[in-house]
Design an enzyme around this catalytic site. Structure first.
Site, mmCIF file in Angstrom:
data_model
loop_
_atom_site.group_PDB
_atom_site.id
_atom_site.type_symbol
_atom_site.label_atom_id
_atom_site.label_comp_id
_atom_site.label_asym_id
_atom_site.label_seq_id
_atom_site.Cartn_x
_atom_site.Cartn_y
_atom_site.Cartn_z
ATOM 1 N N ASP A 84 0.843 -1.192 0.000
ATOM 2 C CA ASP A 84 0.000 0.000 0.000
ATOM 3 C C ASP A 84 0.881 1.245 0.000
ATOM 4 O OD1 ASP A 84 -2.030 1.793 0.201
ATOM 5 O OD2 ASP A 84 -2.967 0.896 1.962
ATOM 6 N N ASP A 85 0.917 1.947 -1.115
ATOM 7 C CA ASP A 85 1.674 3.205 -1.254
ATOM 8 C C ASP A 85 3.192 2.990 -1.334
ATOM 9 O OD1 ASP A 85 -0.870 4.233 -0.869
ATOM 10 O OD2 ASP A 85 -0.292 5.650 0.700
ATOM 11 N N CYS A 124 -6.072 4.057 -3.495
ATOM 12 C CA CYS A 124 -6.368 2.662 -3.130
ATOM 13 C C CYS A 124 -7.593 2.033 -3.807
ATOM 14 C CB CYS A 124 -6.575 2.560 -1.631
ATOM 15 S SG CYS A 124 -5.171 3.080 -0.668
ATOM 16 N N ARG A 128 -7.520 -1.079 -6.520
ATOM 17 C CA ARG A 128 -7.838 -2.445 -6.090
ATOM 18 C C ARG A 128 -9.002 -3.053 -6.892
ATOM 19 N NH1 ARG A 128 -5.512 -2.774 -0.518
ATOM 20 N NH2 ARG A 128 -3.886 -1.225 -0.783
ATOM 21 N N LYS A 183 -5.502 -5.600 3.619
ATOM 22 C CA LYS A 183 -6.441 -4.474 3.493
ATOM 23 C C LYS A 183 -7.304 -4.622 2.245
ATOM 24 C CE LYS A 183 -6.103 0.238 1.952
ATOM 25 N NZ LYS A 183 -5.327 1.479 1.926
ATOM 26 N N HIS A 185 -10.629 -2.646 1.188
ATOM 27 C CA HIS A 185 -10.939 -1.295 0.674
ATOM 28 C C HIS A 185 -11.821 -1.277 -0.581
ATOM 29 C CE1 HIS A 185 -9.330 3.081 1.029
ATOM 30 N NE2 HIS A 185 -10.627 2.963 1.283
ATOM 31 N N SER A 208 -8.439 1.729 4.836
ATOM 32 C CA SER A 208 -7.092 2.203 5.170
ATOM 33 C C SER A 208 -6.875 2.346 6.676
ATOM 34 C CB SER A 208 -6.824 3.556 4.499
ATOM 35 O OG SER A 208 -6.781 3.388 3.114
ATOM 36 N N HIS A 270 1.548 2.337 4.232
ATOM 37 C CA HIS A 270 0.606 3.463 4.221
ATOM 38 C C HIS A 270 0.691 4.157 5.583
ATOM 39 C CE1 HIS A 270 -3.325 5.505 4.204
ATOM 40 N NE2 HIS A 270 -3.412 5.268 2.901
ATOM 41 N N ASP A 322 -0.094 -0.803 -4.777
ATOM 42 C CA ASP A 322 -1.401 -0.336 -5.269
ATOM 43 C C ASP A 322 -1.369 1.062 -5.867
ATOM 44 O OD1 ASP A 322 -1.181 1.140 -2.870
ATOM 45 O OD2 ASP A 322 -3.339 1.083 -2.539
ATOM 46 N N ASN A 323 -0.333 1.843 -5.533
ATOM 47 C CA ASN A 323 -0.130 3.171 -6.143
ATOM 48 C C ASN A 323 1.240 3.664 -5.688
ATOM 49 O OD1 ASN A 323 -2.502 3.838 -3.764
ATOM 50 N ND2 ASN A 323 -0.563 4.911 -3.558
ATOM 51 N N LYS A 340 1.915 9.497 -5.289
ATOM 52 C CA LYS A 340 0.577 8.972 -5.017
ATOM 53 C C LYS A 340 -0.486 10.016 -5.336
ATOM 54 C CE LYS A 340 -2.447 7.570 -1.260
ATOM 55 N NZ LYS A 340 -2.604 7.064 0.091
HETATM 56 CA CA CA Z 1 -2.680 3.023 -1.574
#
Ligand code: CA
Length: 517
Positions: A84-85, A124, A128, A183, A185, A208, A270, A322-323, A340
């Protein structure tokens, strides 16, 4: 468990949209017996329509799927590690000099790095939704939340439509054991949880880690959910990476003799950042580095357990994010511009490593355009089936790229960069065109006024510094035409696309709370 919800008919966000193919559903029902027509679950029969057309095997049939890569007939296992991130420049084999990632570097040495690997959004939820469905977020209406913001918040009315056929649904029909650990989301209402989207097992947080109860909100304490039950709230975040790893290894061990899918979307790195005791304070880049180094350890543990069990030669492991990294918390996107939440490369191009002992060539790099949307069709192919045929799937089978097939090219003529509901850029081959926008939307804050048309040659200029639009009017024209094709198909701001599908929707969402004792 009540599966008979009908998010489509209750949908406000989607009231003007094309409905799912009810006519196809009716025809399907007419061909079935009363057992189905009376107790039919809309989600299940739509999935059956989509998948039986695609697959030679019906659920419950005994025939094992063919292994599409040849050799033994045991279909491969799949593990997706989805950070995540985590940014493009955050791991050693993608150029980080701050973070020690020996396990990921080893994974790259034994496998392949994808260097033009994209997610479909800089945040996110939309990102996803694409991995799950093989589609652009606007296709499945997950590009914004119930109030038009860029991601879902707790107790949102919206979620991934249970009628969508997820990557887990596709594999479950091929008799895979499926787990989502991490996670989610894509909706925190029971109807939208992983357990209703093709996963046999779920362990993780539903959104998140910065969306828990704060001083100024009425949100519930950040819940840790097992299947559909909150088992801890607020969750002890320092323990999450370790517990996800343990859950994953437990699932691998329990299912070592049958095919499985593990989708492991980490909570880290994240913000707010956390790391386990063994990693806290140990990296050269504060708590961000600690969190990244713990994820490196975690991935190493998973690869080691596959090897110990002797199944690494039938397991495809993918590591990505994811980003891109945010510009605020210590992460980095290497040579890429932006971060991001943007449609610059730094927001949507991700580090990606693929590993499969004996099947993916060691130590190679692939710079062809590939995306998270491609995982569903690629996994379907490897599992001996096909993606759904009753709806548009944007992803393509990229196994020829992963297998290092000579001369293999990206199956994508174009890749589209959307920000919330706005088309902002398009890439085709080495060219990326940023569209001229009077109001360029941002995920947070006011739009940027009068953003000009820009063309970049990403092969020569990965940092998007030198606008060469004036020198290549023919390329600009071709990419503008591709952008128009996307607007027609997927829509753009208030323009509706011809081929969008509705999200799921519930009128009275409830918070996910720890059950009272
Ligand atoms: Ca993310």
């Amino acid at each position: 468990m009540n599966k008979n919800i009908n998010p489509v008919r209750n949908s406000k966000a989607d009231k003007n949209m094309e409905q799912l193919p009810l006519e196809v559903g009716r025809q399907f029902l007419q061909g079935q017996n009363a057992e189905i027509s009376n107790g039919v679950n809309r989600r299940d029969f739509l999935k059956a329509v989509g998948l039986t057309a695609a697959s030679l095997t019906m659920p419950g049939c005994a025939a094992a799927p063919q292994n599409a890569t040849g050799g033994d007939t045991h279909p491969p296992n799949f593990v997706i590690v989805f950070c995540d991130d985590l940014g493009y420049g955050d791991i050693g084999c993608f150029g980080s000099t701050k973070h020690r990632t020996p396990n990921l570097d080893q994974m790259a040495a034994e496998g392949m790095r994808f260097t033009s690997f994209y997610v479909t959004s800089g945040v996110c939820t939309p990102s996803r939704s694409s991995l799950m469905t093989g589609c652009y977020p606007r296709r499945v209406n997950m590009h914004q939340n119930d109030t038009g913001l860029c991601v879902l918040f707790p107790v949102n009315k919206k979620g991934l439509n249970p009628d969508e056929i997820t990557i887990a649904d596709v594999l479950k029909q091929q008799r895979y054991a499926t787990a989502c650990i991490g996670k989610w989301h894509l909706g925190d209402q029971p109807q939208f949880l992983p357990t209703r989207q093709g996963f046999d097992y779920y362990f993780g947080i539903p959104y998140s880690n910065d969306m828990g109860k704060g001083r100024n909100n009425n949100r519930p304490p950040l819940p840790l959910v097992q299947n559909e039950k909150v088992i801890e709230a607020p969750v002890k975040q320092d323990t999450l990476t370790k517990r996800y790893t343990e859950e994953a290894i437990k699932f691998i061990t329990a299912n070592k003799d049958r095919p499985f899918l593990i989708y492991l979307p980490h909570t880290m790195p994240h913000n707010p950042l956390h790391a386990g005791e063994k990693f806290r304070g140990k990296s050269a880049n504060s708590i961000y580095g600690d969190a990244v180094e713990e994820i490196d350890w975690s991935t190493g543990e998973i690869l080691t357990s596959l090897k110990k069990l002797g199944i690494d030669n039938r397991t495809l492991v993918i590591f990505t994010s994811d980003n891109g990294a945010s510009n605020s918390f210590g992460g980095g996107n290497g040579p890429l511009r932006g971060h991001k939440g943007s449609t610059w490369e730094g927001g949507m191009r991700e580090p990606c490593i693929v590993h499969w002992t004996g099947k993916i060539p060691a130590g190679k790099t692939c710079d062809e355009i590939a995306t998270t949307m491609d995982l569903l069709p690629t996994f379907a192919y490897l599992a001996g089936t096909k993606p759904p045929t009753d709806r548009i799937i944007d992803g393509r089978n990229i196994w020829p790229l992963m297998a290092g097939k000579k001369g293999a090219k990206s199956p994508h003529e174009a890749f589209y960069y959307y920000q919330i509901d706005q088309l902002q850029a398009v890439r085709s081959g080495k060219w990326k065109l940023h569209l001229p926008l009077k109001q360029k939307k941002r995920n947070w804050g006011k739009p940027v006024p009068n953003s000009p048309l820009q063309l970049y040659n990403l092969d020569a200029d990965i940092a998007e510094k030198n606008n060469v639009a004036d020198k290549h009017p023919d390329v600009v024209k071709r990419l503008l035409a591709l952008a128009e094709k996307a607007r027609d198909d997927l829509g753009d701001v208030n323009r509706k696309g011809k081929n969008q599908r509705p999200a799921g929707w519930v009128e009275n969402p409830k918070p996910l709370l720890l059950a009272s004792k």
